[in-house]
Each structure stands twice: as structure tokens, then as C-alpha cells.
Design a protein around this motif. Structure first.
Motif, short mmCIF file in Angstrom:
data_model
loop_
_atom_site.label_atom_id
_atom_site.label_comp_id
_atom_site.label_asym_id
_atom_site.label_seq_id
_atom_site.Cartn_x
_atom_site.Cartn_y
_atom_site.Cartn_z
N PRO C 93 7.18 22.41 -0.33
CA PRO C 93 7.44 21.00 -0.59
C PRO C 93 7.06 20.07 0.57
CG PRO C 93 9.49 22.17 -0.19
CD PRO C 93 8.42 23.19 -0.19
N GLY C 94 6.68 18.85 0.22
CA GLY C 94 6.47 17.79 1.21
C GLY C 94 7.42 16.66 0.87
N HIS C 95 8.10 16.16 1.88
CA HIS C 95 9.14 15.16 1.61
C HIS C 95 8.85 13.80 2.25
CE1 HIS C 95 11.71 17.97 -0.45
NE2 HIS C 95 11.55 18.84 0.53
N GLY C 96 7.58 13.53 2.55
CA GLY C 96 7.26 12.22 3.14
C GLY C 96 7.04 11.18 2.05
N ILE C 97 7.83 10.13 2.07
CA ILE C 97 7.78 9.14 0.99
C ILE C 97 6.60 8.18 1.16
CG2 ILE C 97 9.24 7.34 2.03
CD1 ILE C 97 10.55 7.00 -0.71
N LEU C 98 5.95 8.19 2.34
CA LEU C 98 4.90 7.20 2.61
C LEU C 98 3.81 7.10 1.54
CD1 LEU C 98 4.40 7.28 6.49
CD2 LEU C 98 5.57 5.59 5.07
N PRO C 99 3.29 8.22 1.02
CA PRO C 99 2.23 8.07 0.02
C PRO C 99 2.65 7.26 -1.20
CG PRO C 99 2.32 10.32 0.78
CD PRO C 99 3.51 9.63 1.37
N ILE C 100 3.88 7.45 -1.69
CA ILE C 100 4.26 6.69 -2.89
C ILE C 100 4.71 5.27 -2.54
CG2 ILE C 100 4.68 8.66 -4.40
CD1 ILE C 100 7.64 8.36 -3.89
N VAL C 101 5.21 5.08 -1.31
CA VAL C 101 5.47 3.71 -0.86
C VAL C 101 4.14 2.97 -0.76
CG1 VAL C 101 6.24 2.28 1.06
CG2 VAL C 101 7.65 4.17 0.30
N PHE C 102 3.14 3.68 -0.22
CA PHE C 102 1.81 3.09 -0.14
C PHE C 102 1.31 2.73 -1.55
CE2 PHE C 102 -2.68 3.83 -0.94
CZ PHE C 102 -3.25 2.89 -0.09
N GLY C 103 1.52 3.65 -2.50
CA GLY C 103 1.08 3.39 -3.87
C GLY C 103 1.71 2.11 -4.41
N THR C 104 3.03 2.01 -4.24
CA THR C 104 3.74 0.83 -4.74
C THR C 104 3.26 -0.44 -4.05
OG1 THR C 104 5.70 2.09 -5.35
CG2 THR C 104 6.02 -0.24 -4.88
N LEU C 105 3.14 -0.38 -2.72
CA LEU C 105 2.75 -1.59 -1.99
C LEU C 105 1.31 -1.99 -2.30
CD1 LEU C 105 4.42 -1.12 1.52
CD2 LEU C 105 5.19 -2.49 -0.42
N SER C 106 0.42 -1.01 -2.45
CA SER C 106 -0.96 -1.39 -2.72
C SER C 106 -1.09 -2.05 -4.09
CB SER C 106 -1.90 -0.19 -2.58
OG SER C 106 -1.50 0.83 -3.45
N ILE C 107 -0.36 -1.50 -5.08
CA ILE C 107 -0.39 -2.13 -6.40
C ILE C 107 0.17 -3.56 -6.30
CG2 ILE C 107 0.64 -2.10 -8.70
CD1 ILE C 107 -1.40 0.01 -8.55
N THR C 108 1.28 -3.70 -5.55
CA THR C 108 1.93 -5.00 -5.42
C THR C 108 1.01 -6.02 -4.77
OG1 THR C 108 4.03 -3.87 -5.21
CG2 THR C 108 3.97 -6.17 -4.54
N VAL C 109 0.38 -5.60 -3.66
CA VAL C 109 -0.51 -6.52 -2.95
C VAL C 109 -1.73 -6.87 -3.82
CG1 VAL C 109 -2.05 -6.75 -0.96
CG2 VAL C 109 0.24 -5.80 -0.67
N GLY C 110 -2.31 -5.83 -4.44
CA GLY C 110 -3.47 -6.07 -5.30
C GLY C 110 -3.12 -7.00 -6.45
N ALA C 111 -1.96 -6.77 -7.07
CA ALA C 111 -1.53 -7.63 -8.19
C ALA C 111 -1.32 -9.06 -7.71
CB ALA C 111 -0.25 -7.08 -8.80
N ALA C 112 -0.79 -9.19 -6.48
CA ALA C 112 -0.55 -10.54 -5.95
C ALA C 112 -1.86 -11.28 -5.76
CB ALA C 112 0.21 -10.45 -4.63
N PHE C 113 -2.92 -10.55 -5.42
CA PHE C 113 -4.22 -11.20 -5.27
C PHE C 113 -4.74 -11.73 -6.60
CE2 PHE C 113 -4.59 -9.34 -1.03
CZ PHE C 113 -5.23 -10.38 -0.37
#
Lengths: 302, 299, 331
Positions: C93-113
Motif C-alpha cells: 500500500p501507498g498512503h500519500g494523499i498528495l496525488p488525489i489532492v493534486f487531482g482535486t486541485l487541478s480540476i478545481t483550478v482548471g474549472a476556475a479558468f
């Protein structure tokens, strides 16, 4: 009559009582003065100058939808003088003022007939751009309406939208305008503060500074003191007396004393949009030609 | 009056660039406004096309679709179980959220003193409306499905949706109550009525069309929610639920299950399901508009 | 009430009036209870998320720990917040949340554009330019966009935007073969669905700017463009910003559209044509397996849910602040 607006405890808005009361009180006092003393009109030196027309109308009519607000107005407004427009409320005096700089264009369903000449050019001709016209004819409104910006930016706004901000020294222009509006000494240390922080009278002088900053030829003033207390109002009146050296001032007022005090010429609008008489202010107040004007001045109606 | 004077008059004002800027700006913001409309049209067009293709090229019979339950086999799959589950969800959600929602609105508008507690409730309400819907699903999953131990049943989904729409119902009911003029209340008090008699007898009847409109719109929002239902385990269930404590899959979760399948047949089933779901929304919104217009004049 | 026979009875508060008052008080208490449920809901959300998230890190729930069970560390907070591999259900298992936080933030930023420029421009058009006739049609039409369920946007992404619009572009312009999912289609659909939030709320803010300010500017020879951009927009800025925050908050928590648009591959990538996974998509992917209580997958749902909840809570509080400031400015 006072009970009508019990929440209104703001002293600044006191002179805003219904026009009816105001005019009756004003005329009552005026009548006294008429009997005892000569009415003091605008400076005699100015009154002596010959009239040179800057704004003239022929057969000007204004409709709002189906309602006619102005009936065939013919008037010639002299340059570098104070022309007062008086009359009871709803008589079309503000409508007339707003038609000079085409602010009526902003109102849906407003139609204008007749001609309004500015330096001989009909401003309602198709080739006249209202934006260009308003850069020559400034306006000050009844309620002080500073923008929610700093004092400095308020004054600079007109220069900026007119693209003059790189031609002139903006700081100097702002200072000049504020001095011109007799506001400089009060605000010179707080130019970065919001214009909304000022008192009502200061706000109105800020609006005047904002208008004269762009150096228009004509200043239209729509009841500029009616929302102010008497001290602030008298400051504005003094200011108008100075401004007229450089600008042509047209002022709408429902305060007849004010018209008598500051204006050279007075136009009386009555009967829902009819210009009944236009003459030297002294003539209007001392010896009007029209009986209806006499009745209005002496408070028999209105 | 000649053109020459005019030339002199405004010669120093050059507005050509100003007007070009204005025209360009208007063009840009108009295009931007139309972008949203175009996307809506495109979305509806895409779904309409897929719906049509599903009926013709994939030979999906609308009657079969509406009368069969879901199935692992694409040619046997239908929407009946999902429709029934969604209707049951909606009714349960309405029962759970309506009374509490309207009660809260009455308290906040008519009774609540202006103090800390009231401000806390109001602020919390604004916050609840912004909580992602999936979080309500997590709440129901932990508290109801596994906490109470009901398992992934329809009731758990209804509780999640009920909590989700409660804040919407409260806010719209508050607006409806606020629209009732004080003169109506004073008239009632003047006859010697108590506060509650006034509210029940005069204020609520005047506000009820607004409250109903808000509630129907909130339920329309609930019926389209997918994430909370997925969280309580509403997926891979094909049959019709027999009651509130049976397992279920609603319309949106069924659509999700189909849309996530790689087979084009399933994709088109999803399109037809969306048309059914949008029809429900359309009818509910129409009903809300009807109530609003019907009673608008009477207040 | 028999006020005729004994006029003081009614006003001294015995008898019928007294009974009414008691009933009144009871009703008031019940109604307060209703309102209190909304606060309890928030508390319950907090409690449930924290309680279960604790079990993700310490192997048992917070409530169990209170009852005296011994702690056993399963996932460290350091790994959770700094690790770059997210696969809690994997054999290694890998327990680093960064990849899915990145996923959420990138969608959010892209949508904001997408939503912020288009929504703001639409708001200016609606508030300053559109005639009443156009406005009364355009505004409700755009609001339909906000009423369409998010699952339908997900369908739109997976059945149209990705295969029909983006796939040919990626293929011909960049030579990239596009899979079923892409980050870009997620940004686009979430952007489209949040346009009406920005346009509608910004327009309300702009419309409440008093006309005196507009007239003041027109009288100075300002054009409509000047008035819109230099008077109306600055004067309504806190309301406009509130609408941006709301759209961002909505995009953060958006689930179905991003799940069907952007996919399930938890990775940090700069390529908009790649498949990514958002926090919400992860939760959906776990729900698909109806994970059993006590498993690390089940616990991870709540750890991720808590992070998401805190992120949206911050946005909501910010939004509340801005809204209040705007109301103070124009009252």
C-alpha cells in the motif's frame, strides 16, 4: 408631516423635507424680504456682462413612454453665468437639465423632440456622440455620489476614462480640482482614504472636484445642496460663485432663496413641464411678467 | 449648426479607439454569455442523439426499459427498479426534511431572538449548504449503515438526502415567511391571537406556496444526487426495493453504473435513463413554477 | 375567552390565555429543536469523519481509544501528507494523499479558468448590457445548467467531450492517444457546470450597485465599458469574489462529473490529457467495492473525506465573510 418619516434622524437630510413645506417657508421669508429690502442677486459685476449664449433649445420636448415631461421649451443659457431652474416638484426641471448632457439617454423609453444647441450644434443630431458631449458638459447630482474609491481616484477617474491621465500631471490636476472645489485643505492629508468616509457636504464638493478635474465648459447641478445641512449648503453656494468665473453653471433648485442668492438668470418651470418665464433673476423675483410666476414666487400655489 | 462648427466643437475628443474598445468588449461578453447557452444546447443535443440511437440502432424498447429491472445482461436491462427506488427515496426524503426544515425556518424567522445561538444556527446553515454531497453520504454510511447497522438500505439513502436538502428547504422557507408582510401578523395579533395561532392561522397559509415551491425544487435536487447514494452502497442492485429497509439503486446510481461500463449498449441505456431522469426534473420544476405563478398574485 | 363576564381574566393571564401561552411555549421549544438539528448535523459530520479517520492512522476509532483499547500505528501523518503514492488497497500500500489532492486541485483550478472569466463576462452582460427581454430569457436558461444533475455532466464528458471533442484534438495536434478519461475533460465539465454560480451571484452583486454611481461616471464622459469595468466591477468586487469562492468550493466537492470525466488513476502529472483521480473519485471507487467496516479501504474513505470537508469548510467560511462584507457595503 414630520411623522411621515420617523426613522430619518440624520440631521444632514433635514433640508430634504417635502418640497411643499420648504417652498412655503422659503416664500414666506422671501415675501418679507421683498417688502423690506432689495433682493440680493448674483454679483452685479457679472450681471453687467453681456449675454453670450452657450446652450440654446428650440421646441425641446421630452417624453417618458406615454407621459410628456417637457413641453416646447425655448431657452438661451448664457455663458459664464449662473442660470437657476426653479419650479415645483414634477415640473420637469431635472428632466430639462438631464437633456442638456443627454443623460436622459440612459433612461429606457425616453424620447426627445425639438433641438438643443451647444455652441450652435444640435446635440441630438445623429453625428453627436453623447460620450463626447458629456466630456464638455459636466454634471453634479442631487445626492452626493462619490465612487467607492479613494479621494484621489475619485478626482482622477474622469481624467483616466477620458485618456487625459498621461497628458497631464495627474497629482497636480487632482490638487487643482480639489482646490477649485474648496476641498483641498480638508483632504490633502488623506487622499488615499475612501471618498465615502467624507461628510455629505465634503462628498458633494468631491463630486464637484471630480467634475471640474476634466475641465468641462458647462456645469449642470441638479439640486446639489438639497441633501446637505445649511452650513454645507452655503459652502457649495460660495463655491458656485467662484466656479462661474471659469464655467457656465446651470443649477436646478427647489429653494427659491438659493436661486435668488446665487443666480444671474432664472427659468421658472410650471404646469408639468412648461417653461413659463425666463429672465434676469431680479426681474423674476421682483417683477415677473407672468401672473402664474408671481403666484408661485409669492407662494400662492406650489 | 454647420458641420464645420461641429468639427471644431468635438474635434479634440477622439473616441474612435474608445468605441472600438466598447464594441470589442460587448462582443466578447456576449460571446461568453452564449458559451453557457451553447454548452447547454450541446449537452441536450448529445443526450437526445444518444437516446435516439439507443432506441433505433440498439433496439432498446422504451416499454421494456420502463417495465424491466436492471440486469447484468445489457439486452435485458431496464429502469423500473431504479425509478421506483427514486420515487420512494423522494417521498421519504420529503417526509424527513420537510417538517424539520419548515419548523427550523419558522423558528428562525418568527421566534429566534437576535443572539449568539441564532447567529450560530444561521452561519451553520450557510455552511451546511456548502458541504459536498458526498460527505452526507459518508455520514449516513458511518452513522446509519454501519452505526445503527441497517446495511445499505433505501432508508439510509433517504436520510443522507434528507440532511442534504434540509438546508435548502430552510433557506427557501425563510424567504417565503419573510415575504409575508408584518401587517398580516399585526392584524392577527390585534384580534388577540397568540404568536403560534398567528403563525398557524395566518402566516403559514400565506407562505405555503413559497414553501412548497422551495421544497419541490429541493427534492428535484435530491432526486438527481448520485454521490451520497453510492456512499451508502446503492449500486449493483438490480431489483426493485420492496420497502424502505431493502437494498436499492436509484435512477442516478443506475445511470452511473451503466455509464461506467465500456459497452456501447450500456452507454445508450444510460442516455435513455438520463432522459427519464431529466423528465422527472422537468415535471417537478414545472410544478414548482406553476405553484409560484398560481399563488404569486394572491399574496 | 369570556372577557365580557370578567374582563380581567384575559389580561391577568389565567384560564384560556394562560393555556395558550403554555402551548405557545411548547411550540417554540419544538421549533427550536428543529433548528438545533441543523447544528447537530454539522457536529455529527465532524464527529463521524474524525472518529473514523483516527482509525485510519491508529488502527482503531477515536471512541474505541477512549474506551481504553491500545493504539497501534498503521499510517503515519507524515506519510499521509507528504507521500506521493496513493494506493491504500494495494498489496504494497501507498498512503500519500498528495496525488488525489493534486487531482482535486487541478480540476478545481482548471474549472476556475473556465467558469470565472466566462461567468464574470456573462454577469456584466446580464447586469449592464442585456435588455430586459434578453435578460429574462438568458438568466433562467443559464440557471438550467445549474439544475442539471452532475451525473449528466459526467455522462456528457465520457460520451461526448472526451471521445468526440478532445480525442481528435489530442490525436491530431499532439499525437497522444486519449483514453476513456482525461483531466482536461474534467476541468471543462466542472467549469461549465459552475458558470451559472459565478454569473448569477456576480450579477446580483452588480445589479445592486446603485445607479447614482453609473450616472456619476456617465456624466464624466465615461463609456459603458469604463462604467462596467471601472465602476460596477470594483464596486461589487466582494460579491463577485464570493461567487468565485462558491464556484471553487463546489468544484472541490464535485463528485460524479469528475469521476466519469477524469478517471481513477492517482498520479501527479502536468499532461492535461492524462487520466487522474480526485479525492471524490477515490471515495466513489471505494464505494463500488462496498468495503467492509474495519478494513483500511473503509477507514481511508473517512481520512480523505475529512481532508475534503476541511478544504470546503475553509472556502465556505471565506465565502460567508465576503458575502457579509458585501452586504455591509450596500445597506
Amino acid at each position: 408631516m414630520m411623522a411621515r418619516d420617523p426613522d430619518d434622524r440624520n440631521p444632514a437630510s433635514k433640508p430634504r423635507e417635502t418640497e411643499e413645506t420648504d417652498t412655503t417657508m422659503a416664500t414666506a421669508q422671501l415675501e418679507d424680504e421683498l417688502i423690506t429690502t432689495e433682493v440680493e442677486t448674483g454679483s452685479t459685476e457679472r450681471a453687467g456682462r453681456p449675454d453670450e449664449t452657450v446652450v440654446a433649445t428650440t421646441g425641446l420636448t421630452v417624453h417618458y413612454g406615454d407621459d410628456q415631461a417637457l413641453w416646447d421649451v425655448d431657452i438661451e443659457i448664457p455663458v459664464h453665468k449662473v442660470t437657476a431652474i426653479i419650479g415645483p416638484s414634477g415640473c420637469g426641471k431635472s428632466t430639462f437639465l438631464r437633456s442638456i448632457n443627454r443623460m436622459n439617454d440612459q433612461i429606457d423609453g425616453c424620447r426627445i423632440g425639438g433641438e438643443l444647441h451647444f455652441h450652435g450644434k444640435n446635440v441630438y443630431d445623429e453625428d453627436v456622440d453623447p460620450v463626447a458631449l458629456r466630456r464638455k458638459i459636466g454634471m453634479v447630482f442631487q445626492k452626493p455620489n462619490p465612487f467607492p474609491k479613494s479621494i484621489y481616484d475619485n478626482v482622477a477617474y474622469g481624467l483616466r476614462v477620458q485618456g487625459k491621465d498621461d497628458e497631464v500631471d495627474l497629482d497636480a490636476a487632482v490638487e487643482d480640482a480639489l482646490r477649485g472645489a474648496a476641498l483641498w485643505d480638508e483632504v490633502k492629508d488623506k487622499l488615499d482614504e475612501s471618498g465615502l468616509e467624507l461628510s455629505g457636504g465634503q462628498q458633494q464638493r468631491l463630486c464637484i472636484a471630480r467634475t471640474i478635474a476634466t475641465d468641462p465648459e458647462v456645469l449642470l447641478m441638479d439640486e446639489p445642496t438639497s441633501a446637505l445641512d445649511p452650513v454645507a449648503a452655503s459652502k457649495i453656494e460660495d463655491l458656485i460663485d467662484e466656479l462661474v468665473e471659469e464655467y457656465t453653471v446651470v443649477i436646478v433648485t427647489h429653494n427659491m432663496q438659493q436661486a435668488a442668492r446665487i443666480s444671474d438668470k432664472t427659468a421658472v418651470f410650471l404646469n408639468g413641464g412648461e417653461l413659463v418665464e425666463f429672465d434676469r433673476t431680479a426681474t423674476i423675483f421682483e417683477n415677473p411678467a407672468d401672473d402664474r410666476v408671481e403666484d408661485y414666487i409669492t407662494g400662492k400655489f406650489g | 449648426m454647420s458641420t464645420e462648427t461641429e468639427h471644431d466643437l468635438f474635434g479634440d475628443v477622439d473616441l474612435k479607439w474608445e468605441h472600438a474598445k466598447n464594441r470589442l468588449f460587448l462582443w466578447v461578453i456576449f460571446a461568453a454569455s452564449m458559451f453557457g447557452v451553447a454548452m447547454l444546447a450541446l449537452l441536450l443535443l448529445d443526450i437526445g442523439t444518444d437516446f435516439y440511437v439507443g432506441l433505433t440502432e440498439f433496439n432498446i424498447s422504451l416499454t421494456d426499459f420502463l417495465t424491466r429491472d436492471g440486469s447484468r445482461r445489457e439486452e435485458l436491462s431496464g429502469f423500473r427498479g431504479a425509478i421506483v427506488a427514486s420515487i420512494m427515496l423522494m417521498i421519504l426524503t420529503a417526509v424527513l426534511a420537510f417538517f424539520v426544515g419548515v419548523g427550523s425556518a419558522i423558528y428562525l424567522e418568527e421566534y429566534a431572538p437576535d443572539n449568539r445561538v441564532t447567529r450560530l444556527i444561521e452561519a451553520n446553515l450557510a455552511n451546511l449548504a456548502g458541504v459536498p454531497s458526498i460527505v452526507y453520504g459518508l455520514l449516513a454510511l458511518a452513522a446509519v449503515v454501519n452505526g445503527i447497522g441497517t446495511g445499505p438500505v433505501l432508508m439510509a439513502g433517504a436520510i443522507a438526502l434528507g440532511l442534504l436538502v434540509m438546508s435548502i428547504i430552510i433557506v427557501s422557507s425563510q424567504e417565503a415567511l419573510r415575504a409575508v408582510p408584518d401587517s398580516v401578523r399585526n392584524g392577527s395579533y390585534a384580534t388577540g391571537a397568540t404568536k403560534w395561532q398567528t403563525i398557524r392561522g395566518v402566516v403559514l397559509p400565506a407562505a405555503i406556496p413559497g414553501i412548497m415551491t422551495g421544497t419541490i425544487l429541493a427534492l428535484a435536487r435530491a432526486i438527481g444526487e448520485t454521490a451520497p447514494l453510492l456512499m451508502v452502497g446503492a449500486i449493483f442492485v438490480n431489483r426493485m426495493p420492496s420497502g424502505p429497509f431493502d437494498r436499492f439503486s436509484g435512477m442516478p446510481t443506475q445511470i452511473y453504473a451503466w455509464a461506467a461500463e465500456p459497452s456501447p449498449h450500456f452507454i445508450h441505456l444510460a442516455a435513455i435513463g438520463i432522459v427519464v431522469l431529466l423528465t422527472f426534473l422537468f415535471v417537478m420544476n414545472g410544478l414548482a413554477m406553476y405553484i409560484r405563478h398560481r399563488y404569486e398574485t394572491e399574496i | 375567552m369570556s372577557t365580557e363576564t370578567n374582563p380581567t381574566r384575559g389580561i391577568t393571564g389565567d384560564g384560556a390565555a394562560q393555556a395558550d401561552r403554555v402551548a405557545n411555549r411548547r411550540v417554540r421549544r419544538i421549533l427550536f429543536g428543529c433548528a438545533a438539528i441543523t447544528v447537530l448535523t454539522t457536529l455529527a459530520i465532524f464527529f463521524v469523519l474524525i472518529d473514523n479517520a483516527v482509525s485510519y492512522f491508529y488502527g482503531l476509532r477515536f471512541t474505541e481509544a477512549l474506551l481504553g483499547a491500545s493504539l497501534e500505528k498503521s499510517v503515519t501523518l507524515t506519510e499521509f501528507f507528504t507521500g506521493t503514492r496513493w494506493a491504500p488497497d494495494h498489496a504494497t500500500p501507498g498512503h500519500g494523499i498528495l496525488p488525489i489532492v493534486f487531482g482535486t486541485l487541478s480540476i478545481t483550478v482548471g474549472a476556475a479558468f473556465v467558469s470565472i472569466p466566462i461567468g464574470t463576462a456573462t454577469a456584466i452582460y446580464l447586469s449592464e448590457y442585456a435588455s430586459e427581454g434578453v435578460r429574462s430569457k438568458l438568466k433562467p436558461t443559464l440557471e438550467i445548467l445549474a439544475g442539471i444533475p452532475t451525473i449528466v455532466y459526467g455522462y456528457f464528458a465520457i460520451a461526448f467531450i472526451n471521445p468526440v471533442v478532445l480525442s481528435p484534438i489530442a490525436e491530431t495536434l499532439f499525437g497522444i492517444h486519449l483514453g476513456r478519461y482525461s483531466m482536461l475533460s474534467g476541468m471543462l465539465v466542472v467549469g461549465i457546470m459552475t458558470i451559472p454560480m459565478v454569473s448569477s451571484i456576480s450579477e446580483d452583486a452588480m445589479s445592486s450597485v446603485p445607479d447614482e454611481l453609473r450616472n456619476g461616471a456617465y456624466a464624466l464622459g465615461a463609456t459603458k465599458y469604463d462604467v462596467s469595468t471601472r465602476i460596477v466591477l470594483p464596486a461589487s468586487i466582494s460579491g463577485v469574489l464570493a461567487s468565485y469562492i462558491l464556484a471553487v468550493s463546489r468544484a472541490l466537492g464535485e463528485t460524479m462529473a469528475v469521476t466519469l470525466a477524469a478517471g481513477f488513476n492517482a498520479q501527479i502529472t502536468a499532461n492535461p490529457f492524462d487520466e487522474i483521480m480526485t479525492m471524490t473519485a477515490y471515495m466513489v471507487s471505494m464505494a463500488r467495492g462496498t468495503s467492509a467496516v474495519g478494513t483500511i479501504e473503509y477507514q481511508s474513505l473517512f481520512a480523505v473525506g475529512l481532508v475534503l470537508f476541511v478544504m470546503t469548510l475553509v472556502m465556505n467560511l471565506l465565502n460567508d465573510r465576503l458575502k457579509r462584507r458585501f452586504q455591509e457595503e450596500y445597506r
